[in-house]
Design a protein around this motif. Structure first.
Motif, PDB file in Angstrom:
ATOM      1  N   GLN A  46       2.903  16.095   5.694  1.00 30.19           N
ATOM      2  CA  GLN A  46       1.923  16.728   4.828  1.00 30.19           C
ATOM      3  C   GLN A  46       1.581  18.118   5.366  1.00 30.19           C
ATOM      4  O   GLN A  46       1.661  18.371   6.561  1.00 30.19           O
ATOM      5  CB  GLN A  46       0.655  15.868   4.740  1.00 30.19           C
TER       6      GLN A  46
ATOM      7  N   LEU B 285      -1.213   8.660  -1.020  1.00 32.01           N
ATOM      8  CA  LEU B 285      -0.773  10.047  -0.886  1.00 32.01           C
ATOM      9  C   LEU B 285      -0.252  10.616  -2.202  1.00 32.01           C
ATOM     10  O   LEU B 285      -0.467  11.792  -2.503  1.00 32.01           O
ATOM     11  CB  LEU B 285       0.274  10.170   0.212  1.00 32.01           C
TER      12      LEU B 285
ATOM     13  N   TYR C  63       3.632   9.201   7.591  1.00 26.83           N
ATOM     14  CA  TYR C  63       3.349   9.829   6.300  1.00 26.83           C
ATOM     15  C   TYR C  63       2.696  11.191   6.478  1.00 26.83           C
ATOM     16  O   TYR C  63       3.049  12.158   5.817  1.00 26.83           O
ATOM     17  CB  TYR C  63       2.413   8.953   5.459  1.00 26.83           C
TER      18      TYR C  63
ATOM     19  N   LEU D 238       6.467  15.064  -3.177  1.00 27.10           N
ATOM     20  CA  LEU D 238       6.022  13.685  -3.029  1.00 27.10           C
ATOM     21  C   LEU D 238       5.881  13.021  -4.391  1.00 27.10           C
ATOM     22  O   LEU D 238       6.299  11.885  -4.581  1.00 27.10           O
ATOM     23  CB  LEU D 238       4.691  13.625  -2.259  1.00 27.10           C
TER      24      LEU D 238
ATOM     25  N   ARG E 152       1.692   5.073   0.571  1.00 28.26           N
ATOM     26  CA  ARG E 152       2.438   5.983  -0.309  1.00 28.26           C
ATOM     27  C   ARG E 152       1.682   6.224  -1.604  1.00 28.26           C
ATOM     28  O   ARG E 152       1.560   7.347  -2.077  1.00 28.26           O
ATOM     29  CB  ARG E 152       3.826   5.406  -0.612  1.00 28.26           C
TER      30      ARG E 152
ATOM     31  N   PHE F 105       9.716   4.572   3.937  1.00 24.70           N
ATOM     32  CA  PHE F 105       8.256   4.636   3.970  1.00 24.70           C
ATOM     33  C   PHE F 105       7.654   3.622   4.933  1.00 24.70           C
ATOM     34  O   PHE F 105       6.671   3.915   5.597  1.00 24.70           O
ATOM     35  CB  PHE F 105       7.674   4.420   2.571  1.00 24.70           C
TER      36      PHE F 105
END
Length: 194
Positions: free
Chosen positions: A46, A91, A42, A126, A88, A152
């Motif tokens: 970013q 985030l 994940y 996202l 998820r 994911f």
């Protein structure tokens, strides 16, 4: 994660969901490497300016998983799917808060506008992906689960099939169709926003 520990993980998950609190203490060291792999997966997408670190994401997910003690765990793959969903959500919540802050509450002096633009685009993507996945789940819940588990959660086709109790061919069909639907949903979102 070693193959021989999968059975032990399943036993500990079942004990934990039956109320045996000490099972969680034994479980976490066995699944920590997998949780770290998920969190790293994940976090690699970013922006470098992201303030949440991999270890913090694992800790936040751990806190959310503790609240899932009443879940009827099936096996390791089911646990990882729930962990992936928790990460998820963390985030997406972070991206939404950053998006609202940049509307005036997050004043920063940045000389490179490209860095800010990149951060905003990734946060927006996202959030858009999460919204598109939510919309897909309304009409095609299993297809949305396949995306969540494979993309994911990092589960294989075989693991995804086991979690969803469907054939591997069904997972592959759902995977292809769901990706196309998500692509078109996100494309439409960009066209309406532009």
């Amino acid at each position: 994660m070693r193959g021989e520990s999968h059975g032990e993980i399943t036993e500990l998950l079942l004990a934990w969901s039956s109320g045996e609190v000490s099972a969680l203490d034994k479980l976490i060291p066995l699944v920590y490497a997998e949780l770290h792999r998920l969190a790293h997966r994940y976090m690699r997408d970013q922006p470098v300016t992201h303030t949440l670190q991999t270890s913090a994401l694992i800790n936040e997910a751990y806190l959310r998983l503790i609240d899932c003690s009443r879940v009827r765990w099936q096996d390791r793959a089911h646990f990882l799917a729930v962990a992936a969903r928790a990460m998820r959500r963390i985030l997406v919540d972070y991206a939404r808060s950053r998006k609202s802050l940049r509307r005036g509450g997050d004043y920063q002096r940045i000389s490179l506008e490209a860095v800010a633009t990149l951060h905003q685009a990734r946060s927006t993507n996202l959030v858009e992906l999460d919204e598109a996945l939510g919309t897909l789940a309304i009409t095609f819940p299993r297809k949305a689960q396949v995306i969540e588990l494979r993309f994911f959660g990092g589960l294989s086709v075989q693991e995804t099939a086991a979690v969803l109790d469907v054939s591997e061919d069904t997972v592959l069909r759902d995977w292809k169709l769901a990706r196309v639907r998500l692509y078109h949903a996100m494309k439409r979102g960009h066209e309406h926003a532009g």
